[in-house]
Design a protein around this motif. Structure first.
Motif, mmCIF file in Angstrom:
data_model
loop_
_atom_site.group_PDB
_atom_site.id
_atom_site.type_symbol
_atom_site.label_atom_id
_atom_site.label_comp_id
_atom_site.label_asym_id
_atom_site.label_seq_id
_atom_site.Cartn_x
_atom_site.Cartn_y
_atom_site.Cartn_z
ATOM 1 N N TYR A 106 -22.703 -7.765 -48.168
ATOM 2 C CA TYR A 106 -21.532 -6.968 -47.828
ATOM 3 C C TYR A 106 -20.253 -7.807 -47.798
ATOM 4 O O TYR A 106 -19.180 -7.284 -47.605
ATOM 5 C CB TYR A 106 -21.746 -6.267 -46.480
ATOM 6 N N ARG A 137 -14.815 -6.845 -49.367
ATOM 7 C CA ARG A 137 -15.749 -6.187 -48.443
ATOM 8 C C ARG A 137 -16.448 -5.063 -49.195
ATOM 9 O O ARG A 137 -15.809 -4.354 -49.977
ATOM 10 C CB ARG A 137 -14.992 -5.573 -47.244
ATOM 11 N N ARG A 193 -19.440 1.875 -48.154
ATOM 12 C CA ARG A 193 -19.766 3.136 -48.780
ATOM 13 C C ARG A 193 -18.505 3.816 -49.314
ATOM 14 O O ARG A 193 -17.464 3.789 -48.658
ATOM 15 C CB ARG A 193 -20.416 4.071 -47.742
ATOM 16 N N GLN A 222 -17.787 6.819 -49.324
ATOM 17 C CA GLN A 222 -17.318 7.895 -48.445
ATOM 18 C C GLN A 222 -16.355 7.399 -47.368
ATOM 19 O O GLN A 222 -15.519 8.153 -46.883
ATOM 20 C CB GLN A 222 -18.519 8.560 -47.744
ATOM 21 N N GLU A 223 -16.497 6.127 -46.958
ATOM 22 C CA GLU A 223 -15.727 5.631 -45.826
ATOM 23 C C GLU A 223 -14.493 4.835 -46.243
ATOM 24 O O GLU A 223 -13.683 4.456 -45.401
ATOM 25 C CB GLU A 223 -16.612 4.717 -44.966
ATOM 26 N N ARG A 249 -10.744 5.785 -45.385
ATOM 27 C CA ARG A 249 -10.493 5.800 -43.945
ATOM 28 C C ARG A 249 -10.095 4.404 -43.473
ATOM 29 O O ARG A 249 -9.145 4.222 -42.726
ATOM 30 C CB ARG A 249 -11.777 6.259 -43.244
ATOM 31 N N TYR A 250 -10.838 3.407 -43.923
ATOM 32 C CA TYR A 250 -10.565 2.042 -43.476
ATOM 33 C C TYR A 250 -9.323 1.454 -44.154
ATOM 34 O O TYR A 250 -8.692 0.557 -43.616
ATOM 35 C CB TYR A 250 -11.788 1.155 -43.680
ATOM 36 N N TRP A 282 -27.595 15.902 -45.811
ATOM 37 C CA TRP A 282 -27.868 14.469 -45.970
ATOM 38 C C TRP A 282 -28.334 14.133 -47.378
ATOM 39 O O TRP A 282 -28.628 12.969 -47.674
ATOM 40 C CB TRP A 282 -28.931 14.024 -44.973
ATOM 41 N N GLN A 341 -33.544 13.208 -41.435
ATOM 42 C CA GLN A 341 -32.503 13.573 -40.487
ATOM 43 C C GLN A 341 -32.405 15.078 -40.261
ATOM 44 O O GLN A 341 -31.973 15.525 -39.212
ATOM 45 C CB GLN A 341 -31.126 13.053 -40.958
ATOM 46 N N TRP A 371 -34.891 11.494 -34.806
ATOM 47 C CA TRP A 371 -34.079 12.529 -35.449
ATOM 48 C C TRP A 371 -34.293 13.889 -34.806
ATOM 49 O O TRP A 371 -33.395 14.744 -34.824
ATOM 50 C CB TRP A 371 -34.350 12.575 -36.951
ATOM 51 N N GLU A 416 -25.288 6.026 -37.176
ATOM 52 C CA GLU A 416 -25.789 7.122 -38.001
ATOM 53 C C GLU A 416 -26.260 8.274 -37.133
ATOM 54 O O GLU A 416 -26.478 9.377 -37.636
ATOM 55 C CB GLU A 416 -26.963 6.643 -38.859
ATOM 56 N N GLU A 424 -18.086 7.221 -34.168
ATOM 57 C CA GLU A 424 -17.714 7.415 -35.571
ATOM 58 C C GLU A 424 -18.986 7.454 -36.414
ATOM 59 O O GLU A 424 -19.824 6.556 -36.305
ATOM 60 C CB GLU A 424 -16.852 6.201 -35.958
ATOM 61 N N PHE A 425 -19.133 8.480 -37.239
ATOM 62 C CA PHE A 425 -20.313 8.557 -38.105
ATOM 63 C C PHE A 425 -20.254 7.442 -39.147
ATOM 64 O O PHE A 425 -19.274 7.256 -39.842
ATOM 65 C CB PHE A 425 -20.373 9.918 -38.796
ATOM 66 N N SER A 426 -21.347 6.695 -39.276
ATOM 67 C CA SER A 426 -21.417 5.618 -40.270
ATOM 68 C C SER A 426 -22.338 6.032 -41.401
ATOM 69 O O SER A 426 -23.479 6.439 -41.168
ATOM 70 C CB SER A 426 -21.957 4.350 -39.611
ATOM 71 N N TRP A 427 -21.857 5.905 -42.622
ATOM 72 C CA TRP A 427 -22.651 6.291 -43.793
ATOM 73 C C TRP A 427 -23.657 5.202 -44.177
ATOM 74 O O TRP A 427 -24.400 5.369 -45.129
ATOM 75 C CB TRP A 427 -21.750 6.575 -44.986
ATOM 76 N N GLY A 428 -23.688 4.094 -43.490
ATOM 77 C CA GLY A 428 -24.655 3.051 -43.842
ATOM 78 C C GLY A 428 -24.076 1.677 -43.568
ATOM 79 O O GLY A 428 -22.879 1.520 -43.319
ATOM 80 N N ALA A 429 -24.980 0.644 -43.627
ATOM 81 C CA ALA A 429 -24.569 -0.730 -43.404
ATOM 82 C C ALA A 429 -23.778 -0.874 -42.108
ATOM 83 O O ALA A 429 -22.809 -1.639 -42.022
ATOM 84 C CB ALA A 429 -23.757 -1.257 -44.586
ATOM 85 N N LYS A 471 -20.170 -3.687 -39.674
ATOM 86 C CA LYS A 471 -18.867 -3.106 -39.328
ATOM 87 C C LYS A 471 -18.259 -3.695 -38.058
ATOM 88 O O LYS A 471 -17.073 -3.482 -37.797
ATOM 89 C CB LYS A 471 -19.010 -1.593 -39.183
#
Lengths: 290, 290, 290, 290, 290, 290
Positions: B35, B47, B50, B52-53, B56-57, B144, E52, E72, E122, E141-146, E150
């Motif tokens: 990462y 960095r 995803r 999707q995020e 935002r960052y 999902w 999920q 889940w 997640e 905050e919803f995290s899409w992964g990894a 963060k």
């Protein structure tokens, strides 16, 4: 027919060596398992050998020339003729190093502290010479592999090959001295060098190998520029090789082309554009002879 | 040292993004699992995130710039600065689309029929905005994955990403509306754009990325032609970029070279030959700056 | 819209055929399992067929044109129009041969000794014609594969395809006659050739396929030379295609470029350098039309 | 030493045949490319052949026995002795079928409608016999493969091998008749059967192959039960093979074990438990001889 | 026909779930990409879903039963009926945990310190409940992964799934609290449980799944022992299940067999031998019902 | 806690060693690259080492025990305690041999002819002892690999490891003497053997390793037989281990079970059936302790 017998290294370098010869114009066939691959030049014969043994067989005349690391030539103490260095790619331009390493918490700080200790290494010859030069007496043990995991349980220190030192750090070792740096070498025996036919053949091969290696890091830049911007644009190009400048037939423009290091392209293209260059293109090269 | 922090997308785009940076002149190292890959430019820090995020960052200033799809920028409603579109290859020049799909035999014909229904989607933000614009109230459920197999058993309709629609058709769904089209975008935060050093660095990177992308679909054509055929041959070449024409030294011939779209080559080479062009060759390009 | 239906061979040639069309400017999609791949030219339709059957379906008009080996055209005795030979690469420039082979210790020395014997082969048509021409009567048995392991236990002799003969030698067989040599052919039906639109389309495709194949074995050499060395350097270049010579604007030097066979490069680069050439570079080509 | 020469089929069945022999107690070595693999029984010699040719060479005495599909025995019309059927696994218990198929929208409804038509097939012998039996005259064309994509463009109907029909349906074909069903067969020549030593050897091998195949679908169930529940539990076990019942030494309980089809285990285990069985365990088997 | 619709989890658990059903006696076919695989029991229908989402669709009655993690189910707050836990193998007997983690050098020591901070996860539902229980207000905050990369750049803390904690440690994070532990669960809806036919079917399936899982960690030990050593040997066997003891017919010996945990075998075999047991053998089991 | 440190060999034996320990009841984790894998027995610690070095480190007490070939123990002349031989599988039951090999046409016929010659080998210690025993003086050269391709160009003879001799034959070499045969050995240091706790632990491990190895070549046969056939059937079973015979409760039949070598099963099953045995089944074993 006269023949030149060349030894190529088995193992991690083998594939890149074949690729280098291919780029230089010589096709070697026979798969990674063959020890007697064929080459499409009747004047050359290829033998595959371990890197460690190469210089021994060149020195003793069983091979005319060979490719191996400078380290193994030194480990064998072989008396051979250096033809050229072969640095296969940008990534490996950093030389491999033979380093003396001990556990992070070891009391051994310098080579002098090795007196009476036990050292494991794959390069016994290199270490023995090093100890002698430093006037130190220690037990040198041949290691068949995985040398870095032998300290501290089995030996007090190791001498190992490293590029970045990361494998040593991962095993909680610190480097306390560098014994030598090593590049890949193309070299021949003294007898081959004394034979005029072989010498000329070897020089040709070395020229082509270098031309192929140099091309890997260079590109051709082409661009057009109006007369008023000509000097500004020329000023941006690396001074090393003067560019080919050509006045075009019909419109007061100039075509410029020049070979540059790939690593500077990302800097100069934006500047060339700002200075009025148009139609800038970049082309890959197979061989470059300056 | 000043640093520019750029976010690159994890997943299906990652490998092609690395390859694009490589062609543009920047080598990113660190494997697909890292990462925090390294890049051979000390002024840049990479960095991996995803898609999707990403926006935002960037919007919140944790990253200076990023690469992701226009769709996810929209889904997040992020307020960022567009630098350029990145279309990685001929194949994917067709934009991805977010579409509203229902079973072939569904009574839902338009967005209006969604009133009171349940919709599954990975892009809740995109769908909620769409429903609001159309004055429709419906339940939007985050999916999902495998959204296309949820109708009709679990939900009444879906909003999903598609390129050709074939996966939807294979699940007996029909598309009844397109919510948006999306391209890959290189974009930055408003703060980064307001910083002169960052702005210049970003513009350079955008220029080089575009130069590498453009080169993928273009080639250099070179040919020789006698004076009598010069105009006919020039007439066949695309008008967009005027070719470089050069009168040769010793024989009344002209050398022409020009960059053309690869897609037209198969049409014009036969015509060039018929018009008297000789020695026609086609060469690949690494970068093109018009 | 008019359509040209072209059959491409399934199996070992398929991947290289797709690659060749790609280099020629046509992208075929659909994976190695599809028998109806798509091509990015609306005037062409592709069908995948076994090499053995190709010429039969071209002759009978179900296909306009096809690519297969000369051997299978002959085996089927098909009456078709030859467009061009396609030799995919240096390696396979050696033609495949259909040979008559018998065990090393067999009494069969010539075709005449086959009288009354049993022969296994995949090319029954080829063998029957051969026997008839030689006035020999023998039993010809269709072999579904692994023909070379059937002698001597199952049959007395075989007729098999070979490139280097090594598989035959490994099975202790010797070659006693060669029935035919074979190259890959691009060919069409007589009806297609008689249709002016199809004929022109086929000629264009053949031109591009040849241009792509020729480029695989050729490179562009560029170099600079002072006027005093110009003639010497030109004398070293292959006479076939006269090089493009261009006097540079500002310094009494000449820029030369020429397309040469890759196989001669390793010989002439050292000589060019010795004769005063500078800035020698070698570039790969995508297409060459002489 | 007397030898039995057995032919095994090349291709998709080869690996499962080797595995079956291994389970039966015979280890075959030599890799999938060898045509003369070794076997750890000095009285047996193995030859690898195409399925299509097997029965021809058994009938003519070049092999004593062979394994191939009943279909290819029929296609060759070979007169051989059936030893046993070999159904390799549950999945393939469904026999392969040779079916007559035509396009969904074809006018051909029955075999009679084939009169004067063209049919492609890999089994020319099977189709010619079928047409003759039905008093129909049609052109039968040998197909080298991918038969199912030849209708309707190249032929009017095909006869092809299918297990589930899914490949035919995917090509928009419908089955209008079944010519034959086929299982894998272990069979021998009449001469081998007449030789007492070979006959006994063949019967032993057939017994072991069957024992290994039967074991794949069966398991050993063991359980303990009190006397009061003994009859109820016995009543639940399949009647085919009476279970082994044994009164235990010290406690009035009985131990029962029995071999059952794996497919019924999921039904009877819950019932056995409900009827008072305890310590129920299921064990895999290598060989079963009823 | 009545049908039971069971949801199985997509992804890392999918292959082991199929294998477990296979061992239990149910063959699921359809490849890892199919969302509607077939099963060889006409009373069951399989749907593949993300872990999920599983419990949401079971609770709402779109599925009768499902397999997913307890975590889940909790994250969705679903009201469902627990049938049994499924621990696929020794290796994963350690439950997965949802943990609160922060950088090693963070000031956050307990959940209380999260007040006003930002947390990525997640499992938004799990974290929101946890914060509420602890009377803490923080941004989730919803995290899409990894998620683990963060902190600290993007968020202050994370809640992530871990088994051994090694991935967290590798990212320089420390665990400061455990929110929940999770096992894989087989569960059904309240409606399905109220339907007698579905209830019985579900109980049967649960019994067989447990029998297959239990067999993975158990083996059958068999041995013979003379009367004089009988008690000593019996004393060494685990007390849980009394062994099956059987007096042999002809020699005053006893045959003992018993199912034991595989993990104790290495301890008791040496002791059994020392106590006079002979002919000790260990056999694998497919299913065990105690 | 007391610890036993065991060295396991890196390389070709590593995977089969892990599998053997697994069958014996010990799970080793850590991947093929780890030199410090974990094992699920707190009293054992595993180290991975090269086979060539193992006995040196056991002898010197850095390891308590190790697994390596008898040849490398001999090459190092290590003084250690033999625990048991480990023959991993039927295939490798044939021992590896260290042989003296020369070119087919060499004048060297016996060890005596080596006087004054040059020999290449990986086992310098083994060869020097051999020469000394034979009173021969020759130059012994350490070979880093590919020893078999060094004759005749580089050395006069080689001493190399071989199993079947096929690699030597393929290089046109003939074997003129065998220096030693070698099996894999489990062995320990004299100090470990003198420590009662370590000795008992080692004996337990050796027992379990042998039990697992023995089970690989044995199976359990079970069958039922009527009283009248009892003796005949018993007479067919191998005499080594007397079978377990048990009179069944209700019908005058006997159940027999016995462990036999897998290699004899294919002979005795047909005979058992002929003698009246019924319900014959064969079951695999995990461990066998006679």
């Amino acid at each position: 027919m006269k023949k030149l017998v060349i030894g190529l290294p088995k193992g991690s370098l083998q594939e890149s060596t074949y690729a280098l010869f291919k780029k230089a114009g010589f096709t070697i066939k026979g798969g990674s398992r063959s020890y007697f691959p064929s080459i499409d030049d009747e004047e050359i014969e290829i033998r595959i050998l371990r890197s460690q043994e190469m210089s021994r067989y060149v020195e003793h005349g069983m091979l005319d020339a060979g490719i191996t690391g400078l380290d193994w030539i030194a480990a064998n103490g072989s008396d051979v003729v250096d033809l050229c260095s072969l640095v296969y790619s940008k990534q490996s331009k950093r030389p491999v190093r033979w380093v003396l390493a001990v556990p992070n918490n070891s009391d051994i700080k310098t080579v002098k502290d090795l007196e009476g200790k036990k050292i494991a290494t794959e390069g016994v010859g290199i270490v023995e010479r090093y100890l002698k030069e430093n006037g130190v007496k220690a037990e040198v043990e041949f290691s068949w592999g995985a040398t870095e995991v032998k300290v501290p349980d089995f030996v007090d220190a190791i001498v190992d090959i490293t590029e970045t030192g990361s494998s040593l750090r991962a095993n909680n070792l610190k480097i306390i001295d560098t014994l030598m740096e090593s590049y890949t070498k193309f070299f021949c025996s003294k007898d081959a060098w004394a034979d005029e036919w072989k010498k000329q053949k070897l020089e040709k091969i070395a020229l082509l190998l270098k031309a192929a290696l140099d091309a890997a890091d260079k590109v051709l830049l082409k661009l057009n520029v109006e007369e008023k911007n000509l000097e500004a644009v020329k000023g941006l190009l690396p001074a090393l090789h003067s560019p080919t400048v050509n006045k075009l037939t019909d419109n007061g423009w100039y075509a410029i082309e020049t070979v540059v290091d790939e690593s500077v392209v990302r800097e100069i293209i934006p500047e060339l554009k700002n200075s009025g260059a148009e139609g800038i293109i970049e082309i890959s090269l197979n061989k470059v002879v300056a």
